[in-house]
Design a protein around this motif. Structure first.
Motif, PDB file in Angstrom:
ATOM      1  N   TYR A 210     122.337  75.637  86.195  1.00 34.16           N
ATOM      2  CA  TYR A 210     121.339  75.836  85.158  1.00 34.16           C
ATOM      3  C   TYR A 210     121.756  77.102  84.426  1.00 34.16           C
ATOM      4  O   TYR A 210     121.829  78.177  85.015  1.00 34.16           O
TER       5      TYR A 210
ATOM      6  N   LEU B  17     121.136  77.420 103.121  1.00 29.93           N
ATOM      7  CA  LEU B  17     120.430  77.675 101.861  1.00 29.93           C
ATOM      8  C   LEU B  17     119.972  79.120 101.940  1.00 29.93           C
ATOM      9  O   LEU B  17     119.114  79.463 102.752  1.00 29.93           O
ATOM     10  N   THR B  18     120.536  79.961 101.103  1.00 34.79           N
ATOM     11  CA  THR B  18     120.268  81.396 101.233  1.00 34.79           C
ATOM     12  C   THR B  18     118.998  81.781 100.487  1.00 34.79           C
ATOM     13  O   THR B  18     118.485  81.032  99.656  1.00 34.79           O
ATOM     14  N   GLY B  19     118.517  82.985 100.781  1.00 37.86           N
ATOM     15  CA  GLY B  19     117.457  83.574  99.982  1.00 37.86           C
ATOM     16  C   GLY B  19     118.008  83.948  98.610  1.00 37.86           C
ATOM     17  O   GLY B  19     119.210  83.889  98.368  1.00 37.86           O
ATOM     18  N   GLY B  20     117.093  84.339  97.731  1.00 36.92           N
ATOM     19  CA  GLY B  20     117.513  84.718  96.388  1.00 36.92           C
ATOM     20  C   GLY B  20     117.448  83.567  95.402  1.00 36.92           C
ATOM     21  O   GLY B  20     117.750  83.732  94.228  1.00 36.92           O
ATOM     22  N   HIS B  21     117.066  82.370  95.867  1.00 34.52           N
ATOM     23  CA  HIS B  21     116.828  81.267  94.927  1.00 34.52           C
ATOM     24  C   HIS B  21     115.472  81.488  94.262  1.00 34.52           C
ATOM     25  O   HIS B  21     114.677  82.315  94.707  1.00 34.52           O
ATOM     26  N   ARG B  22     115.213  80.711  93.195  1.00 34.64           N
ATOM     27  CA  ARG B  22     114.007  80.988  92.392  1.00 34.64           C
ATOM     28  C   ARG B  22     112.903  79.952  92.558  1.00 34.64           C
ATOM     29  O   ARG B  22     112.090  79.770  91.651  1.00 34.64           O
ATOM     30  N   LEU B  23     112.900  79.237  93.688  1.00 34.29           N
ATOM     31  CA  LEU B  23     111.768  78.349  93.939  1.00 34.29           C
ATOM     32  C   LEU B  23     110.497  79.193  94.046  1.00 34.29           C
ATOM     33  O   LEU B  23     110.547  80.356  94.455  1.00 34.29           O
ATOM     34  N   GLY B  30     112.120  74.389  99.526  1.00 34.17           N
ATOM     35  CA  GLY B  30     112.997  75.342 100.206  1.00 34.17           C
ATOM     36  C   GLY B  30     112.988  75.106 101.708  1.00 34.17           C
ATOM     37  O   GLY B  30     114.016  75.177 102.385  1.00 34.17           O
ATOM     38  N   PHE B  60     120.710  76.898  91.709  1.00 33.09           N
ATOM     39  CA  PHE B  60     121.999  77.207  91.084  1.00 33.09           C
ATOM     40  C   PHE B  60     121.775  77.616  89.637  1.00 33.09           C
ATOM     41  O   PHE B  60     122.085  76.901  88.702  1.00 33.09           O
ATOM     42  N   MET B  61     121.186  78.783  89.507  1.00 32.60           N
ATOM     43  CA  MET B  61     121.011  79.385  88.195  1.00 32.60           C
ATOM     44  C   MET B  61     122.184  80.344  88.023  1.00 32.60           C
ATOM     45  O   MET B  61     122.327  81.284  88.787  1.00 32.60           O
ATOM     46  N   TYR B  64     124.288  82.339  90.197  1.00 30.50           N
ATOM     47  CA  TYR B  64     123.774  82.452  91.567  1.00 30.50           C
ATOM     48  C   TYR B  64     123.613  81.096  92.243  1.00 30.50           C
ATOM     49  O   TYR B  64     122.688  80.354  91.929  1.00 30.50           O
ATOM     50  N   THR B  65     124.480  80.775  93.168  1.00 30.63           N
ATOM     51  CA  THR B  65     124.272  79.580  93.991  1.00 30.63           C
ATOM     52  C   THR B  65     123.652  79.990  95.316  1.00 30.63           C
ATOM     53  O   THR B  65     124.069  80.978  95.920  1.00 30.63           O
ATOM     54  N   ALA B  66     122.650  79.228  95.741  1.00 31.37           N
ATOM     55  CA  ALA B  66     122.006  79.527  97.022  1.00 31.37           C
ATOM     56  C   ALA B  66     122.636  78.720  98.159  1.00 31.37           C
ATOM     57  O   ALA B  66     122.134  78.743  99.273  1.00 31.37           O
ATOM     58  N   TYR B  67     123.725  77.998  97.839  1.00 35.17           N
ATOM     59  CA  TYR B  67     124.345  77.160  98.869  1.00 35.17           C
ATOM     60  C   TYR B  67     125.590  77.829  99.432  1.00 35.17           C
ATOM     61  O   TYR B  67     126.383  78.409  98.694  1.00 35.17           O
TER      62      TYR B  67
ATOM     63  N   THR C  27     125.938  83.117  96.420  1.00 33.06           N
ATOM     64  CA  THR C  27     125.856  84.303  95.547  1.00 33.06           C
ATOM     65  C   THR C  27     124.413  84.657  95.203  1.00 33.06           C
ATOM     66  O   THR C  27     124.137  85.760  94.747  1.00 33.06           O
ATOM     67  N   ALA C  28     123.487  83.708  95.442  1.00 29.45           N
ATOM     68  CA  ALA C  28     122.065  83.985  95.173  1.00 29.45           C
ATOM     69  C   ALA C  28     121.545  85.137  96.031  1.00 29.45           C
ATOM     70  O   ALA C  28     120.546  85.766  95.688  1.00 29.45           O
ATOM     71  N   PHE C  31     120.548  88.265  94.451  1.00 30.79           N
ATOM     72  CA  PHE C  31     119.416  88.313  93.525  1.00 30.79           C
ATOM     73  C   PHE C  31     118.143  88.687  94.272  1.00 30.79           C
ATOM     74  O   PHE C  31     117.793  88.092  95.290  1.00 30.79           O
ATOM     75  N   TRP C  36     108.904  89.684  93.495  1.00 29.87           N
ATOM     76  CA  TRP C  36     107.875  88.699  93.131  1.00 29.87           C
ATOM     77  C   TRP C  36     106.603  88.874  93.949  1.00 29.87           C
ATOM     78  O   TRP C  36     105.567  88.337  93.597  1.00 29.87           O
ATOM     79  N   PRO C  59     110.409  79.459 103.220  1.00 34.92           N
ATOM     80  CA  PRO C  59     111.139  78.784 102.138  1.00 34.92           C
ATOM     81  C   PRO C  59     112.301  79.622 101.609  1.00 34.92           C
ATOM     82  O   PRO C  59     113.136  79.109 100.865  1.00 34.92           O
ATOM     83  N   ASP C  60     112.341  80.897 101.972  1.00 37.00           N
ATOM     84  CA  ASP C  60     113.321  81.796 101.379  1.00 37.00           C
ATOM     85  C   ASP C  60     114.343  82.320 102.369  1.00 37.00           C
ATOM     86  O   ASP C  60     115.043  83.287 102.077  1.00 37.00           O
ATOM     87  N   HIS C  77     114.360  89.197  99.787  1.00 33.70           N
ATOM     88  CA  HIS C  77     114.193  87.797  99.393  1.00 33.70           C
ATOM     89  C   HIS C  77     112.797  87.236  99.674  1.00 33.70           C
ATOM     90  O   HIS C  77     112.417  86.228  99.080  1.00 33.70           O
ATOM     91  N   LYS C  79     109.164  86.292  99.317  1.00 35.74           N
ATOM     92  CA  LYS C  79     108.297  86.249  98.129  1.00 35.74           C
ATOM     93  C   LYS C  79     106.825  86.419  98.497  1.00 35.74           C
ATOM     94  O   LYS C  79     105.958  86.306  97.629  1.00 35.74           O
TER      95      LYS C  79
END
Lengths: 396, 312, 102
Positions: A210, B17-23, B30, B60-61, B64-67, C27-28, C31, C36, C59-60, C77, C79
């Motif tokens: 995205y 699935l790492t932290g730092g995703h935007r869900l 998640g 995957f913004m 930043y990939t969370a995978y 890489t997330a 972030f 939040w 979830p995180d 991380h 939230k």
């Protein structure tokens, strides 16, 4: 080696010689024969391609995108509505910078449904970020397909390539054709070794992000630059191809253009008819010529302007209707290309051949007749017209 | 995985699935995705495929990939075809000696991308028999675009395209039974699960799906605090209520044989599941008792039918 | 190879990865979604039985586990959804108002 093959069989044979890793296969008239021939090669053990018989062209292109991203060389073939169904994914393939090779057997788009040739399918996909190369005949269809991978896979390009031939006229007509030896083909296309791919062990790859607006435009500029870079690469590959085949290709073919005053610009199999008309007119002392566009994307604007610089009147012949009310897509490109010339020829657009409407040498001669009048009188008349349709004016 | 599930051992594996995703905070997706990926053996590689969805735009913004594994997103409606393409490439490259070692192929898509727009692609991929797992994280509406109804949305649920008004009473149709449709594909493994308790059910089914050869399908209930309108901390409770009311029964179908995974000790009335959620609020207004009654009848009917399958 | 850490909203187009590819895992993690939080979970290690029930519900992926022990929250991380507090059978997690652990 010489052979007698239809355009479809020639392309399928090229695929066999290349032995791609993955093929997405779905039937649609008139490209159906390509996956059929290829299925037989698979069944006979002549290739060891993973042949994926999907449930739609949409999935066919999806399979190609994913397989190419995973590190495989992928091919597919389609026509008309099949290409239209792929539309969204054509952009995805190009934006993910995946050098997929697609044979497009040009056919009219619905509606009404019609199975015969025109260019409305691939012209509708002209802005998707794919390199587009058009063939006049079976030999060119074969040659263009072989050249597609070395063009698309070049690191500075990394774009998918669509090679187009006219449905039925080229795809189904059997002609004499020179084939390369398979070893020569394999050597010419080389191995596909992308730097990163989904199945690579050393590091993962993430594809298809995205993109927020802070990145999207930059990625589109990259893609635009890649398309610019493709032009030089197409010529390089053509030069390498000439060494092994003896056949020479440019961005377009100029036929009797040296001193031409009246010229046509067109795409595909109609060039054969147009060449016959040009020859006939030349015998009568008319300085007629033809430019047959081979590469439509990237569009060879500068080169085309040079080729037409010394003409007096030019007719662009569009085999698709763009419904812009201002002329077809080839006309728009050509007129734009000529803008930078100090002295421009008169330019008209003729939309012809839709849905398989026949075009004969006499029709082409009439077009040259119109150009001759324009050149003499300077009166251009209607700029954008259709040719070959029945009309009340004709009856009256 | 050894035969006996051990939560302590499983959660010690490195996350995939790492932290730092935007869900959103409290998002069920998640939980479901990390839960499914946890079932992979530590040493195995995977390629994760994703349909356009909340999950995709959040995980995957760029850049930043969370995978931790390779990942591909292509479009909304084609994640199953995309996964089959990766699998096809793997077969081809393996045959030609260009890749080695086991790689697993796992697709995640929401209910919109599965029940609706991605349905053809899913059906095609399952019929072709690719060695892959398709996971639907079912949050019962198009959440990424702002809570529109899908064919997975249950009857009476209010969404932005089935709003409650003086005439409209939420969605008119019942939820499509996708899991059963997948069973009809005669694939080796189909299961319905949810994140509950110590995750044994979800984990075991994910493991079975990943390590059964051929196309496998998981339908996982994935509560959405925004779309369902409940306090985000209540994910576990809401999910448990879905299971204990038999709104979302847990079962699996192995080679065509149905097994019930869980029978509630006491089957709770469906209103226990409906009441905490804003999307069903109108069902509790005076005069709307018939809605709860019909919702209960539907759940009972589906549950009886499931019992017929699993006891056969 | 272009690395994600070298990509930001000032990076010129020539220095971005083609097609938006990323060649590294996870890489997330770079972030920060901890900002939040409007509520924050507090871990009371003395009350924790390390049953791990909270871990898969996060979830995180913000509850690290090492050598059989559940460690303190990854506040970069987390939230602050509060699911962990809700599923914890012991008084080992409490939510406090505000985004800061105190």
């Amino acid at each position: 080696m010489s052979n007698r093959l239809s355009g479809n069989e020639a392309v399928a044979y090229a695929m066999k010689q290349m032995n791609p890793d993955v093929m997405g296969a779905f039937p649609i008239t008139p490209s159906t024969e390509i996956p059929e021939y290829f299925a037989q090669y698979v069944a006979d053990g002549e290739v060891n391609t993973e042949y994926v018989t999907v449930e739609s062209e949409h999935s066919s292109m999806s399979v190609c995108i994913a397989a190419q991203a995973a590190g495989a060389r992928t091919v597919s073939a389609t026509s008309s509505c099949g290409l239209a169904l792929m539309y969204e994914l054509l952009y995805v393939a190009a934006s993910c910078r995946l050098p997929i090779t697609l044979a497009c057997v040009n056919r009219a788009l619905s509606g009404p449904i019609n199975i015969n040739n025109d260019h409305s399918d691939s012209m509708g996909a002209r802005d998707t970020g794919w390199v587009q190369i058009y063939a006049e005949n079976n030999q060119e269809a074969y040659d263009n397909f072989l050249m597609a991978m070395p063009i698309g896979e070049t690191p500075s390009v990394r774009l998918p390539v669509m090679t187009c031939m006219d449905g039925f006229i080229t795809s189904h007509a059997v002609e004499n054709i020179e084939l390369l030896e398979t070893d020569a083909v394999r050597k010419f296309i080389g191995e596909y070794n992308p730097e990163n791919y989904l199945l690579k062990k050393e590091n993962p790859l993430a594809v298809g992000p995205y993109d927020v607006s802070a990145y999207y435009m930059e990625h589109k500029v990259q893609e635009a630059e890649a398309m610019k870079a493709a032009k030089a690469r197409i010529l390089e590959v053509a030069a390498e191809f000439e060494k092994i085949s003896g056949r020479s290709y440019g961005l377009f073919e100029e036929y009797r253009m040296e001193d031409a005053e009246l010229a046509l610009v067109l795409i595909g199999s109609s060039a054969g008819t147009a060449k016959a008309a040009v020859d006939k007119l030349r015998e009568d002392g008319v300085k007629a010529g033809l430019v047959k566009i081979r590469v439509f994307r990237p569009f060879p604007g500068k080169e085309l302007a040079q080729a037409l610089a010394n003409t007096r009147a030019v007719a662009v012949m569009d085999k698709s209707e763009g419904f812009s009310a201002n002329g077809g897509p080839l006309f728009a490109e050509t007129r734009s290309a000529l803008y930078d010339l100090k002295e421009r020829p008169y330019l008209i657009d003729i939309v012809y051949g839709l849905g398989g409407r026949d075009v004969k040498t006499e029709d082409i001669e009439k077009v040259f007749g119109r150009l001759a009048d324009i050149a003499v009188t300077g009166e251009i008349g209607p700029v954008y017209t259709h040719m070959g349709q029945r009309s009340k004016e004709d009856i009256a | 995985m050894s035969k006996i599930y051990n939560l302590k051992r499983e959660v010690e594996k490195p996350v995939r699935l790492t932290g730092g995703h935007r869900l959103c905070a409290g998002c069920g997706a998640g939980v479901v995705v990390s839960g499914v990926l946890r079932a992979l053996d530590k040493e195995d590689r995977a390629v994760v495929v994703n349909a356009t969805s909340c999950l995709e735009v959040s995980t995957f913004m760029y850049p930043y990939t969370a995978y931790m594994d390779s990942y591909i997103h292509s479009a909304f409606e084609n994640s199953a075809a995309t996964c089959s393409g990766v699998e096809a490439a793997y077969n081809a490259l393996k045959r030609r000696g260009k890749v080695d070692g086991a790689v697993k192929f796992i697709t995640f898509a929401g209910d919109g991308g599965t029940y609706d727009i991605g349905f053809q692609s899913l059906s095609g991929a399952m019929e072709r028999g690719h060695d892959m797992v398709y996971v639907c994280y079912d949050n019962e509406a198009y959440m990424n675009t702002g809570i529109q109804r899908s064919s997975s949305t249950p009857r009476f649920a209010g969404t932005t395209t089935t709003p409650i008004g003086s005439v409209g009473q939420g969605k008119k149709q019942n939820k499509k039974d996708l899991t059963e449709i997948l069973v009809a594909h005669n694939i080796p493994y189909v299961a319905q699960t949810a994140p509950i308790g110590n995750f044994k059910d979800l984990h075991t089914k994910a493991y079975n799906a990943i390590y059964t050869e051929g196309p496998c399908f998981l339908n996982v209930l994935s509560p959405c605090p925004r779309g369902w309108d409940y306090p985000m901390a209540k994910l576990a409770e809401i999910t448990k209520l879905a299971v204990d009311t038999c709104v979302w029964p847990l079962f699996e179908v192995e080679e065509g044989v149905w097994h019930l995974s869980y029978t509630p000790k006491k089957k709770l009335p469906v209103e226990d599941f409906l009441r905490p959620q804003g999307r069903f609020r109108h069902m509790f207004q005076k005069g709307n008792e018939w809605m709860i009654k019909e919702a209960q009848q539907y759940v009972d009917q589906k549950w009886e039918r499931l019992l017929e399958h699993t006891s056969a | 190879m272009i690395y994600a850490k070298d990509i930001n909203e000032r990076t010129p187009w020539q220095d971005l990865t083609p097609g938006g590819e990323i060649y590294e895992p996870g890489t997330a993690r770079d972030f920060d979604t901890g900002t939040w939080r409007t509520n924050t979970p507090i871990f009371h290690v003395e009350a924790c039985k390390h049953c791990m029930l909270c871990v898969p519900f996060c979830p995180d992926s913000a509850i690290p586990v090492k050598d059989g022990k559940r460690l303190d929250f990854d506040y970069m991380h987390c939230k602050g959804c509060g699911i962990c507090e809700d599923v914890c059978p012991f008084p080992a997690i409490t939510m406090v108002t505000g985004g800061v652990a105190k």
